[in-house]
Enzyme design. Structure first.
Site, PDB file in Angstrom:
ATOM      1  N   GLU A   1       0.561  -0.559  -0.382  1.00 46.56           N
ATOM      2  CA  GLU A   1       0.155  -0.320  -0.102  1.00 46.56           C
ATOM      3  C   GLU A   1       0.730   1.084  -0.030  1.00 46.56           C
ATOM      4  OE1 GLU A   1      -2.817  -2.874   2.394  1.00 46.56           O
ATOM      5  OE2 GLU A   1      -0.034  -2.686   2.245  1.00 46.56           O
TER       6      GLU A   1
ATOM      7  N   ASP B   1      -1.752  -5.222   3.691  1.00 45.10           N
ATOM      8  CA  ASP B   1      -2.356  -5.669   4.551  1.00 45.10           C
ATOM      9  C   ASP B   1      -3.485  -6.924   4.712  1.00 45.10           C
ATOM     10  OD1 ASP B   1      -1.197  -3.556   5.429  1.00 45.10           O
ATOM     11  OD2 ASP B   1      -2.950  -2.523   5.288  1.00 45.10           O
TER      12      ASP B   1
ATOM     13  N   ASP C   1      -5.701  -8.021   6.040  1.00 43.45           N
ATOM     14  CA  ASP C   1      -6.965  -7.823   6.269  1.00 43.45           C
ATOM     15  C   ASP C   1      -8.572  -7.848   5.387  1.00 43.45           C
ATOM     16  OD1 ASP C   1      -6.790  -5.825   6.082  1.00 43.45           O
ATOM     17  OD2 ASP C   1      -7.352  -4.357   7.660  1.00 43.45           O
TER      18      ASP C   1
ATOM     19  N   GLU D   1      -9.655  -5.236   4.423  1.00 41.73           N
ATOM     20  CA  GLU D   1      -9.537  -4.262   3.445  1.00 41.73           C
ATOM     21  C   GLU D   1      -8.504  -4.756   2.419  1.00 41.73           C
ATOM     22  OE1 GLU D   1     -11.714  -0.549   2.592  1.00 41.73           O
ATOM     23  OE2 GLU D   1     -11.882  -2.113   4.135  1.00 41.73           O
TER      24      GLU D   1
ATOM     25  N   TYR E   1       1.488  -5.842  12.748  1.00 39.15           N
ATOM     26  CA  TYR E   1      -0.070  -5.265  12.031  1.00 39.15           C
ATOM     27  C   TYR E   1      -0.798  -4.902  13.404  1.00 39.15           C
ATOM     28  CZ  TYR E   1      -3.795  -4.394   8.938  1.00 39.15           C
ATOM     29  OH  TYR E   1      -4.760  -3.990   7.964  1.00 39.15           O
TER      30      TYR E   1
ATOM     31  N   ARG F   1      -4.202  -3.718  12.839  1.00 38.94           N
ATOM     32  CA  ARG F   1      -5.623  -3.864  12.734  1.00 38.94           C
ATOM     33  C   ARG F   1      -6.217  -4.996  13.202  1.00 38.94           C
ATOM     34  NH1 ARG F   1      -4.629   0.027   8.752  1.00 38.94           N
ATOM     35  NH2 ARG F   1      -5.716   2.155   9.241  1.00 38.94           N
TER      36      ARG F   1
ATOM     37  N   HIS G   1      -6.224 -12.051  13.757  1.00 30.61           N
ATOM     38  CA  HIS G   1      -4.346 -11.556  13.436  1.00 30.61           C
ATOM     39  C   HIS G   1      -3.716 -11.800  14.296  1.00 30.61           C
ATOM     40  CE1 HIS G   1      -5.744 -11.120   9.637  1.00 30.61           C
ATOM     41  NE2 HIS G   1      -6.569  -9.954   9.258  1.00 30.61           N
TER      42      HIS G   1
END
Length: 871
Positions: free
Chosen positions: A7, A80, A82, A84, A293, A295, A340
């Site tokens: 990203e 990432d 997840d 998103e 990570y 989130r 996670h």
């Protein structure tokens, strides 16, 4: 050779070092496609088909990836780990579909940006997870359908309302309902009696009265001063002795490591750090490879990390602080695919004092490091003691409680902060023996009043949302930020307070769209989205079921008139807006004219207020907020005294309290008025203070240099002194009434030295980033409207979610290029070298073209605000 896409450029730079020259690592700069902010982007009539478009800023990033793929045979999507991140990978794959027909495409995920984690992830490629993508599509479609269909209803039916959101509106309801609880709260008096007692060894301790007249005291049994005094006499008149001493060993286990919600809560408690600021700092720590990570709704820790933490504990604190077996924390996530590892340091030996990062990142890392290490430490051991002291006849009894920590364990490094509703542990007690006398040194009655529930902080709001199952880790920060950005909620001393517009929106939605702001309904919808990501539900079926009922609710409001909506809200909020009066009179009766009735009204500005129905004969108004104790209206019109034969009165207006001299007449339609400055309560205003306010602006005298008048007053931005066109702020409101000429001239001179607008001759750069490829230095500068990067005459605003101190040269270059491409007055800087002069002529039509498109973009902008709860 392979192209790896992540990203952010900061992450790309770090990963490129680990992978080496066989890989080209590029950044997508977040999402590359989005739903156009217009009707029809999601089509319920055609199985919820979604129309995506590549954002203008993303086209150059797509081109860069396309160019790299011309010479490389493989695309590795490493966004990432997840939902998103999975969606970004899917968008990239879809946007590059034509270029990927003969290429190998794979997806890899890693929980930390470290060399071992990256290299291990590359050994386990997979395909984009369809279930996670469908969960993203369902959430995105739901947010769009709610935002683009409900927000226009608000605009038409409720002036001043800006948007509604599937989760945002439920979060707002929590804050509004808490505020209404506070306003409806009526304090109840109660008393306690505490004795300071002395042991035979001369050591003092405190004990509270628990038994009176042989009966256990309840909280409100001592209801007034008389009852408390009788209790004091009962204790005073009797000798006391220690009846029992009970000591019990206790243990206290450490807290689990952080997940997203608990990190946000603790950062708010300890540092007053908002959810958005917390996640921004965590993002930078993650991209720099310092933490895993950020989130996540998981609290489990990788086995190798557990062992590393135990080794660090043993090295720092000794074997006694290492428990016999590793502590394992169960993952509480409802959806295992989105669960996670916890948020932890990637290197347990990297203590905060060794980390070279910005101050906010250092504070957050210190919190994460300590919480992680503490989670694997031994339990704290303590001894909790309860001492009962009483009279021989059993009529009175007092209790003292305390504790002694016998082994600090994890408390040696970390203890969690407390919320408002959490009690404190007892104090330490001296040595007390059963049967020994307890001499009375002092017996003190103390008055108390019950307290209303506390307003939410961002920490307690996130905690409550988590308890209710509303939202998910990736959405908490954006939801809390959105309701503040919309002007529905303001933050004051870290407390979230609803604005009047927020109250109206909540009342409207609760009355006409009640189901969609119910906590259980919203939580159940979140569970359905989790089921989709687990592959247990079809996302189109979830959307169809939601849309069927939601569209019907929309249809029921189509014919509503604004007057109907206001009347209904006025009725629903009646008990809150017009609480019972102390004198038993009609709470809706106008306190000024007595003939009119109070009701809800809207202003031209879109706000709402309470006004008299007898307007314009009676101009009484007050804010929408319920008056405290129902008597704020009684202050309106209060006569403070007289000056020159005219009454000086205190008034409560739509925009707050003010003082007024005299009444409106044909000769004087606007009598002299002055608003109360911030911090001055209506109750504190007397005649002298009112006259001081009404005397402003105050003439100090003639300036010694040019003879022009110098005056002091209070304006929109606080107290100031003025000379000609120069305004200089004063640090204290009281100084307005006392400042002399010498001090005024000094303040004005200081302002003049700072330059026009007080900005000074030249702002100092926050950071030098280095040389631009075309020549010239790039700097990060502070600006009136936020920080920006500067190259020559090109100024590019830094995105709100980026910290100016963390901006790198690689991040600044695309911002400057995008700004220069738009043309305008500042673009010539990119043509500083003489050989680029012809480009100047070519830039002009580009500027005109982009300018022609701006009106259309502005027209669509308000609708975009209501499309998503995820920001």
């Amino acid at each position: 050779m392979a192209v790896v896409v992540v990203e952010s450029p900061a992450k790309a730079k770090t990963i490129n070092k680990y992978l080496g020259s066989d890989y080209t690592v590029l950044a997508s700069f977040g999402h590359v496609r989005d739903l156009p902010p217009k009707d029809g982007s999601v089509d319920p009539d055609h199985e919820f088909a979604m129309k995506w478009e590549v954002a203008a800023d993303s086209k150059k990033h797509i081109r860069a990836i396309t160019e790299a793929l011309k010479t490389d045979d493989e695309l590795i999507l490493a966004t990432d780990p997840d939902r998103e991140g999975e969606a970004i990978s899917w968008h990239l794959q879809e946007a590059l579909a034509d270029k990927l027909r003969k290429k190998k495409v794979s997806r890899v995920t890693f929980n930390a940006i470290t060399k071992p984690a990256i290299l291990e992830a590359m050994k386990h490629p997979r395909q984009v997870d369809t279930a996670l993508v469908e969960a993203y599509l369902a959430r995105r479609a739901l947010d769009y359908l709610v935002g683009f269909n409900l927000s226009p209803v608000l605009w038409r039916k409720l002036p001043g309302a800006k948007s509604a959101g599937r989760v945002q509106s439920v979060c707002l309801r929590l804050i509004v309902e808490r505020e209404m609880e506070i306003e409806a709260f009526r304090a109840r008096e109660y008393w306690t009696v505490t004795a300071t007692l002395v042991t035979p060894r001369g050591q003092e301790f405190s004990a509270r009265l628990t038994v009176l007249g042989g009966k256990k005291l309840d909280k409100f049994d001592l209801a007034n001063a008389t009852a408390a005094e009788l209790a004091v006499q009962a204790v005073t008149s009797r000798p006391l002795a220690v009846k029992s001493v009970e000591a019990k060993p206790a243990t206290r286990n450490p807290y689990p490591p952080f997940m997203t919600s608990t990190l946000q809560q603790e950062a708010s408690r300890k540092f007053g750090m908002g959810a958005k600021a917390c996640m921004s700092a965590a993002q930078r720590l993650y991209e720099a490879g310092h933490i895993t990570y950020m989130r996540t709704d998981g609290i489990d820790m990788a086995p190798e990390a557990v062992m590393a933490a135990r080794d660090e504990i043993r090295r720092r604190f000794g074997e006694a602080y290492v428990p016999d077996s590793p502590r394992m924390y169960k993952n509480k996530a409802k959806n295992a695919q989105e669960a996670h590892e916890c948020i932890r340091p990637t290197d347990m030996a990297m203590s905060p004092d060794r980390l070279n990062v910005e101050a906010d990142q250092r504070k957050l890392y210190d919190l994460i490091w300590k919480r992680t290490i503490a989670s694997q430490m031994a339990a704290a051991r303590m001894e909790r003691t309860t001492v009962d002291v009483g009279s021989n006849d059993g009529q009175v009894e007092l209790r003292a409680t305390g504790q002694v920590v016998t082994f600090d364990g994890f408390l040696k490094i970390y203890d969690q902060g407390r919320d408002d509703d959490e009690g404190e542990d007892g104090a330490r007690l001296p040595q007390i023996m059963q049967g020994e006398p307890a001499d009375k040194r002092a017996i003190t009655p103390e008055q108390h009043f019950t307290q209303p529930p506390p307003r939410y902080t961002e920490a307690t709001l996130v905690k409550r949302m988590e308890e209710l199952g509303i939202g998910r880790p990736s959405t908490y920060a954006s939801i809390v930020t959105t309701i503040q950005d919309r002007g529905y909620v303001r933050k004051d001393k870290n407390r979230l307070i609803p604005e009047d517009t927020g109250r109206l929106v909540t009342a409207f939605l609760a009355n006409y769209f009640r189901r969609y702001v119910e906590y259980d309904f919203t939580a159940d919808l979140e569970d359905q989205l989790d089921d989709i990501s687990a592959g247990d539900r079809d996302y189109k079926e979830v959307l169809a079921r939601f849309w069927r009922d939601f569209s019907a609710a929309l249809g029921e409001t189509a014919e509503l008139r604004i007057s109907e909506v206001l009347d209904k809200i006025d009725e629903v909020l009646g008990p809150h807006l017009y609480p019972p009066r102390a004198d038993g009179g009609d709470p809706r009766a106008c306190p000024t004219c007595g003939a009119g009735r109070l009701n809800l009204k809207t202003a031209r500005s879109g706000g709402a207020f309470i006004g008299c129905s007898n307007y314009p004969e009676c101009r009484y108004t007050r804010p929408l907020s319920a008056p405290e104790d129902g008597d704020a209206a009684a202050l309106d019109g209060k006569v403070l005294g007289q000056d020159d034969g005219a009454d000086i009165t205190l008034r409560i207006g739509r925009f707050g309290p003010y003082v007024q001299k005299g009444e409106a007449t044909a000769d004087q339609p606007k009598p002299p008025r002055a608003s109360l400055p911030k911090g001055w309560s209506p109750e504190s205003i007397d005649l002298d203070r009112a006259l001081m306010l009404l005397s402003l602006p105050r003439q100090i005298g003639a300036h010694p240099e040019d003879g022009a008048p110098v005056e002091a007053s209070i304006g929109r931005f606080g107290p100031y002194v003025k000379h000609n066109k120069t305004y200089a702020n004063l640090p204290d409101i009281d100084e307005v009434f006392t400042i002399g000429m010498n001090r005024a001239v000094e303040v004005l001179a200081q302002k003049a030295a700072r330059g026009p607008g007080g900005r000074g001759a030249a702002a100092q750069p926050i950071k030098d980033l280095g040389e631009h490829p075309d020549g010239g230095v790039i700097q990060v500068m502070p600006g009136r409207y936020g920080p920006y990067v500067k190259w020559g005459k090109v100024n590019a605003t830094i995105p709100k979610d980026s910290a100016p101190e963390a901006i790198t040269l690689e991040e600044a270059l695309p911002l400057l290029a995008a700004k220069a491409a738009k043309g305008g007055k500042k673009t010539p800087a990119r043509k500083a070298p003489a050989k680029k002069a012809p480009a100047k002529a070519a830039a002009k039509p580009t500027s005109k073209t982009s300018g022609a498109k701006k009106p259309a973009a502005k027209k669509a902008a308000p609708k975009k605000a209501g499309t998503s709860d995820d920001g």
